[in-house]
Design a protein around this motif. Structure first.
Motif, PDB file in Angstrom:
ATOM      1  N   ILE A  63       0.829  -1.206   0.000  1.00 34.15           N
ATOM      2  CA  ILE A  63       0.000   0.000   0.000  1.00 34.15           C
ATOM      3  C   ILE A  63       0.867   1.262   0.000  1.00 34.15           C
ATOM      4  O   ILE A  63       0.488   2.279  -0.573  1.00 34.15           O
ATOM      5  N   ALA A  64       2.056   1.175   0.589  1.00 41.00           N
ATOM      6  CA  ALA A  64       2.948   2.342   0.606  1.00 41.00           C
ATOM      7  C   ALA A  64       3.364   2.701  -0.816  1.00 41.00           C
ATOM      8  O   ALA A  64       3.555   3.880  -1.153  1.00 41.00           O
ATOM      9  N   TYR A  66       1.462   1.888  -3.555  1.00 46.15           N
ATOM     10  CA  TYR A  66       0.248   2.366  -4.233  1.00 46.15           C
ATOM     11  C   TYR A  66       0.001   3.843  -3.913  1.00 46.15           C
ATOM     12  O   TYR A  66      -0.428   4.612  -4.761  1.00 46.15           O
ATOM     13  N   GLU A  67       0.235   4.203  -2.640  1.00 44.20           N
ATOM     14  CA  GLU A  67      -0.018   5.590  -2.216  1.00 44.20           C
ATOM     15  C   GLU A  67       0.809   6.570  -3.042  1.00 44.20           C
ATOM     16  O   GLU A  67       0.290   7.545  -3.572  1.00 44.20           O
ATOM     17  N   VAL A  68       2.102   6.265  -3.156  1.00 45.43           N
ATOM     18  CA  VAL A  68       3.000   7.165  -3.880  1.00 45.43           C
ATOM     19  C   VAL A  68       2.652   7.173  -5.375  1.00 45.43           C
ATOM     20  O   VAL A  68       2.548   8.219  -6.006  1.00 45.43           O
ATOM     21  N   SER A  70      -0.149   6.586  -6.817  1.00 42.17           N
ATOM     22  CA  SER A  70      -1.409   7.231  -7.158  1.00 42.17           C
ATOM     23  C   SER A  70      -1.388   8.726  -6.853  1.00 42.17           C
ATOM     24  O   SER A  70      -2.246   9.470  -7.289  1.00 42.17           O
ATOM     25  N   PHE A  71      -0.395   9.172  -6.101  1.00 44.59           N
ATOM     26  CA  PHE A  71      -0.325  10.589  -5.732  1.00 44.59           C
ATOM     27  C   PHE A  71       0.249  11.432  -6.872  1.00 44.59           C
ATOM     28  O   PHE A  71      -0.283  12.477  -7.221  1.00 44.59           O
ATOM     29  N   TYR A  72       1.335  10.965  -7.482  1.00 46.79           N
ATOM     30  CA  TYR A  72       2.037  11.786  -8.460  1.00 46.79           C
ATOM     31  C   TYR A  72       1.487  11.557  -9.860  1.00 46.79           C
ATOM     32  O   TYR A  72       1.345  10.426 -10.304  1.00 46.79           O
TER      33      TYR A  72
ATOM     34  N   GLY B 182      -4.429   2.492   3.161  1.00 52.61           N
ATOM     35  CA  GLY B 182      -3.567   3.626   2.858  1.00 52.61           C
ATOM     36  C   GLY B 182      -4.392   4.749   2.264  1.00 52.61           C
ATOM     37  O   GLY B 182      -5.580   4.581   1.975  1.00 52.61           O
ATOM     38  N   ALA B 183      -3.747   5.903   2.090  1.00 55.29           N
ATOM     39  CA  ALA B 183      -4.417   7.035   1.473  1.00 55.29           C
ATOM     40  C   ALA B 183      -3.895   7.157   0.054  1.00 55.29           C
ATOM     41  O   ALA B 183      -2.763   7.569  -0.160  1.00 55.29           O
ATOM     42  N   THR B 184      -4.707   6.760  -0.916  1.00 53.97           N
ATOM     43  CA  THR B 184      -4.270   6.841  -2.301  1.00 53.97           C
ATOM     44  C   THR B 184      -4.915   8.049  -2.974  1.00 53.97           C
ATOM     45  O   THR B 184      -5.937   8.548  -2.506  1.00 53.97           O
ATOM     46  N   GLY B 185      -4.328   8.472  -4.079  1.00 51.86           N
ATOM     47  CA  GLY B 185      -4.842   9.655  -4.767  1.00 51.86           C
ATOM     48  C   GLY B 185      -4.375  10.902  -4.045  1.00 51.86           C
ATOM     49  O   GLY B 185      -3.631  10.848  -3.062  1.00 51.86           O
ATOM     50  N   ARG B 186      -4.816  12.052  -4.545  1.00 50.63           N
ATOM     51  CA  ARG B 186      -4.323  13.272  -3.911  1.00 50.63           C
ATOM     52  C   ARG B 186      -5.386  14.347  -3.910  1.00 50.63           C
ATOM     53  O   ARG B 186      -6.336  14.300  -4.700  1.00 50.63           O
ATOM     54  N   ARG B 189      -9.217  14.159  -4.291  1.00 48.04           N
ATOM     55  CA  ARG B 189      -9.494  12.787  -4.734  1.00 48.04           C
ATOM     56  C   ARG B 189      -8.808  11.754  -3.860  1.00 48.04           C
ATOM     57  O   ARG B 189      -8.753  10.583  -4.193  1.00 48.04           O
ATOM     58  N   GLY B 193      -8.230   3.399   1.473  1.00 51.46           N
ATOM     59  CA  GLY B 193      -8.623   2.079   0.981  1.00 51.46           C
ATOM     60  C   GLY B 193      -7.428   1.180   0.862  1.00 51.46           C
ATOM     61  O   GLY B 193      -6.331   1.500   1.336  1.00 51.46           O
ATOM     62  N   PHE B 195      -6.588   0.013  -2.229  1.00 53.35           N
ATOM     63  CA  PHE B 195      -6.179   0.229  -3.613  1.00 53.35           C
ATOM     64  C   PHE B 195      -6.526  -0.970  -4.487  1.00 53.35           C
ATOM     65  O   PHE B 195      -7.166  -0.822  -5.511  1.00 53.35           O
TER      66      PHE B 195
END
Lengths: 176, 807
Positions: A63-64, A66-68, A70-72, B182-186, B189, B193, B195
């Motif tokens: 998930i760490a 996925y977080e990155v 999906s952020f950039y 985790g916190a996905t997207g930014r 948005r 979830g 993911f």
């Protein structure tokens, strides 16, 4: 369990290793941006399989990653985006005032795709660029792969796309 | 994220305290304390969503903004350290305006439909919006919608309600040790979830329900069942492990409908395992017994209590005490356990036991007054080297595992000796994975290294076992690491206790502990295993460790050499005993089986002759004693089902029927007090070890047979949790037989994976069962993991016996 060594290419592994080495031990997460960039270089998008492999290779939780990823916005998560070249036309205020809409229309017409789609020959992905690309002085502008092209005209765009298609040389890894 | 340990203001701590003012009142606290901690400790309420005392500070919800002198803008109390002379106002106009504005922003995207939200009535957002919010909003646009995620059987999601406080994310990172959410997207948005589609796997996952301040994460099994203001709350104790986690039981119309975590920093802090949280579903299982029943000529008849108890008394009155076997649950309350043995011992019966999964009782007389951790639960987190022997502590005793995890995060080293590799939620220095048969040899290596290191003489009893052993490098490292540690501990767990050579394993663990200066402890057992020993539910000691005239038969012997009469207290032998085949055969041949039980499944209806329906979890008052020896009493939270009665009352009447002296108890407290007095006077024997029998690993009978690893499945350990449907559905892999890839190929089983059924034949003790198989490379060669307490295992033999797996 799938072996990460077979999922990640040698280029990816070597690149990740070189970046991880730059950070103190136990801080491999700091190299994650570079690791994902290496995968983008190879695949032009990040598949879940590759992200999982990166997580395992770097000892991070999935998930760490996925977080990155999906952020950039420089990472693409959709396989549809996996074309050889990526085009981002800035459509923010300065570019819009200087005719970016026409540039977008021209590219769509030329490639026969809409923004957000890839050409069937997987040569071009026309990205929906939402942010200002910070080159207002040269508006309208676009980013072709890693390179900024400013003061665009339809002719200039044609020439650029043609040269990329024939040479393919502009798609280089440009990391410092 | 900044790390903050809980160092709230404690007036008795005389250090360099800083003095400051909250709402013009002087306060003192340790430097580095955050404002919100100090305020909480002084009962000054500051609203908050993302701050949680057991998690790191995120400071992302901005609800705790307070006014601080000389600061141009309000500051978040959760991330503002106290400073000398600081002046803080929590209810000034500036603070209240900031809080009101934050509230307006938080509500922009939050649905305002509390009446249809499961959290309504117990929602922190709802409460704080009433207290600090405005009644109108300037936001007129469309709210965002977030798709709900399916994260398994236990936690329901409604992600549009999420305010992104990230408590659940930090919980996964910091407490459960598994980053699952985790916190996905930014930006606008951003979503919480997994993911990818994924069920939560952590044994502590339910705690995110408690810490979620809104209705985004709610308990799936109890969702939309009742409103928080309609429920009554009682204090209870978790009953599935030796921790005795404090829980809060929620009842609606006299029925138990929900369990949430209680708070007790010495025991479970504010977390509970999923097993303790969701097992309540088993209370109202379909096979609850409504009324006392007697079987005549194979036909069950419901009868009055008085008839049933008279029948039982008549059956027991003139029976030869040696022909009676008493088998009871380690989950029964100590009052029930004490009265059961008191009644039975008054009849001269000493064949009394609760250790139904144990097979090696060789040195039972050398053991402590009761199995215990050797230290307080909270002290486990200050150990700096831990050796786990035969223990899947994460699944067996989740809250003790949580303390070990805290110790590891502070630098402790953990070593394990187990029959399979386990997935821990912390770094383990070394996992020694050996087959069950090799465990003794593996421990002998470490024991030998510890003798060499401590220069102590090997006692005569162990010399045969250790004389030809040459310690390996890894064994030496483990022994050295334990001796070098300041507070080392050696723990034996459930797998060790069920092991066919438990007495040898225990002795080796004891010598390793003694030679290295480690504390020896037991991290196994059920909710009241310690209580069962104190209550005298063992063949060799009466209550409070008092000696018996004649040592009775232990559980294994009682089933090995069948008895004429069996008395069972909340026990289902097909799932609760080491060898179900043997146990059921013993019941089958018995003349009379008397079962005191909340439930009667098909096997019980087939084998029992009298069933006395007892109260289930939450329906009786009682006491559990945990692994640190703490007695925790609780009251009944819900009404007994139909005509069921608390077992201590059933036993009291039975005692009276049999004219046993001293059975005039009015309440369960009387029973408890009587026993507690005796236990307080009892002297605790120390761990003794003497010459013991040496276990010789036997060769496999045929090349096709495998050693079974029959540890008890996480959600199959007792009658209640086996009936908890959501828990069962959350871990389907418990029901599978698992072999490593190499063994699957050796046995020519790989073809089963070609079809999707994955069915193989499992043979043990002459019985063939069809089961699904899965590959698991964490299992050693020559072994098969087939957990005890599961559906198929009820037809098979000994948990650590030999099995065959064929196509």
């Amino acid at each position: 369990m799938a072996n990460t060594n077979t999922i990640l290419t040698k280029y990816e592994r070597d690149d990740i290793d070189s970046w991880v080495a730059k950070f103190p031990e136990g801080r491999s997460q700091s190299a994650l941006l570079a690791a994902l960039r290496a995968v983008m270089h190879e695949d032009h998008y990040l598949s879940t399989e590759k992200m999982d492999a990166v997580a395992e290779y770097m000892g991070l939780s999935k998930i760490a990653v996925y977080e990155v990823a999906s952020f950039y916005s420089m990472y693409e998560l959709d396989e549809k985006a996996a074309a050889k070249n990526s085009i981002s036309v800035c459509t923010n205020v300065s570019c819009m005032l200087n005719g970016s809409d026409e540039i977008v229309e021209h590219i769509e017409e030329r490639l026969g795709i809409k923004m957000g789609e890839s050409t069937p020959d997987k040569q071009f992905f026309f990205k929906v660029e939402e942010e200002c690309l910070a080159a207002c002085c040269g508006a309208p502008m676009m980013q072709l792969n890693h390179v900024y092209h400013e003061n665009l005209t339809k002719e200039k765009v044609d020439a650029l796309l043609e040269s990329v298609k024939t040479n393919g040389s502009l798609h280089k890894k440009e990391t410092s | 994220m900044s790390k903050t340990e809980s160092k709230a203001a404690k007036p008795e701590v005389v250090e360099n305290l800083v003095t400051f003012f909250i709402n013009d009142k002087e306060h003192q606290a340790i430097p580095g304390s955050m404002l919100i901690e100090v305020a909480d400790a002084s009962d000054i309420h500051i609203p908050r969503f993302c701050y949680h005392k057991k998690l790191t500070v995120a400071a992302n919800c901005r609800m705790c903004l307070v006014e601080v002198e000389k600061a141009p803008k309000p500051l978040p109390a959760c991330a503002t350290p106290v400073m000398e002379g600081m002046k803080v106002w929590t209810k000034s106009e500036k603070a209240l305006t900031a809080q009101k504005d934050t509230m307006e922003f938080l509500l922009i995207n939050h649905p305002l439909d509390c009446p249809i939200c499961d959290q309504g009535g117990e929602c922190e957002l709802q409460d704080l919006s009433m207290a600090f919010g405005a009644s109108t909003s300037s936001y007129q646009e469309i709210k965002r919608v977030v798709v709900d995620k399916d994260i398994g059987e236990l936690v329901s999601t409604e992600m549009t309600r999420c305010i992104q406080c990230t408590r659940c994310v930090r919980f996964g990172d910091e407490i459960s040790g598994m980053r699952e959410l985790g916190a996905t997207g930014r930006g606008d948005r951003m979503e919480i979830g997994t993911f990818v589609e994924k069920s939560l796997d952590s044994e502590l996952s339910g705690n995110i329900i408690d810490i979620c301040p809104v209705g985004a994460l709610t308990a799936k099994p109890s969702r939309y069942h009742s409103r928080s203001w309609e429920m009554l709350q009682s204090e209870g104790i978790g009953s599935h492990d030796g921790v005795g986690s404090n829980v809060r039981l929620h009842t609606f119309k006299n029925k138990l409908v929900r369990v949430i975590a209680g708070e007790n920093d010495a025991i479970n802090e504010c977390w509970i395992s999923d097993r303790d949280r969701f097992s309540y579903e088993g209370v109202y299982a379909q096979d609850r017994v409504k009324s006392p029943m007697i079987k005549k000529n194979g036909i069950w008849k419901e009868v009055d209590w008085i008839v049933a108890l008279e029948a039982v008394a008549n059956e027991l009155k003139d029976v030869n005490p040696n022909a009676v076997g008493v088998l009871a649950s380690a989950r029964a309350t100590i009052e029930e356990q004490y009265l059961l043995q008191k009644v039975m011992r008054s009849l001269g019966v000493n064949n009394i036991d609760h250790r139904l999964r144990q097979t090696d009782f060789y040195d039972q007389e050398n053991t402590d007054l009761f199995p215990n951790l050797g230290m307080k639960i909270a002290d486990v987190e200050s150990t700096d080297a831990v050796m786990l022997i035969g223990s899947n502590v994460r699944k067996e005793q989740p809250m003790i595992n949580h303390r070990i995890r805290k110790a590891v995060l502070k630098g402790a080293k953990v070593f394990t000796v187990n029959p399979r590799e386990l997935a821990f939620n912390y770094d383990v220095a070394e996992q020694c994975v050996v087959t069950p048969n090799e465990m003794v040899a593996q421990l002998a290596l470490i024991a030998k290294a510890s003798f060499t290191l401590s220069k102590k003489k090997v006692p005569a009893g162990l010399s045969d076992l250790l004389k030809s052993v040459r310690a390996t490098k890894s064994a030496k490292t483990i022994a050295e690491c334990l001796s070098d540690a300041k507070k080392p501990a050696v723990f034996v767990g459930n797998i060790a206790q069920q092991h066919p050579a438990y007495s040898t394993i225990r002795v080796l663990a004891l010598v390793i502990a003694e030679n290295t200066g480690a504390t020896f402890g037991v991290v196994g057992g059920s909710g009241n295993t310690s209580g069962a020993w104190l209550a005298g539910l063992i063949p060799h000691r009466k209550e409070a460790g008092e000696a018996v005239d004649e040592i009775g038969k232990n559980a294994a012997e009682m089933l090995n050499h069948p008895k004429k009469v069996y008395v069972l207290l909340d026990v289902e032998l097909e799932s609760d005993s080491d060898n179900p085949q043997q146990a059921l055969a013993a019941l089958n041949q018995a003349e009379c089986v008397i079962a005191i039980s909340p439930y009667a499944n098909k096997k019980m209806l087939a084998n029992a002759d009298v069933i006395l329906p007892s109260a289930a979890y939450s329906e009786t008052s009682g006491t559990y004693v945990n692994l640190e020896g703490t007695w925790q009493s609780f009251k009944a939270a819900s009404k007994s089902y139909e005509n069921a009665r608390p077992a201590w009352k059933i036993l009291r009447v039975l005692g009276n029927q049999l004219d046993v002296k001293g059975f005039d108890y009015v309440s369960s407290k009387d029973v408890r007090d009587e026993l507690k007095d005796l236990c307080d006077k009892a002297e605790d024997g120390l761990h003794k070890f003497e010459a013991t029998g040496i276990y010789v690993p036997h060769d496999s009978a045929s090349s096709k047979s495998l050693q079974r690893i029959g540890e008890v499945a996480e959600y199959s350990c007792d009658s209640l949790v086996r009936r908890a449907q959501s828990l069962q559905a959350s871990k389907p892999e418990q029901q599978l037989v698992q072999l490593n890839t190499k063994e699957i190929e050796n046995l020519g089983l790989q073809t089963v994976f070609e079809s999707n059924l994955n069915k193989v034949q499992v043979k043990q003790g002459g019985v063939m069962v069809e089961m699904s198989i899965t590959a698991n490379d964490m299992i050693p060669d020559g072994c098969a993991l087939l957990m005890a307490g599961t559906k198929s295992s009820g037809l098979l033999g000994s948990a650590f016996g030999e099995i065959e797996v064929t196509l």
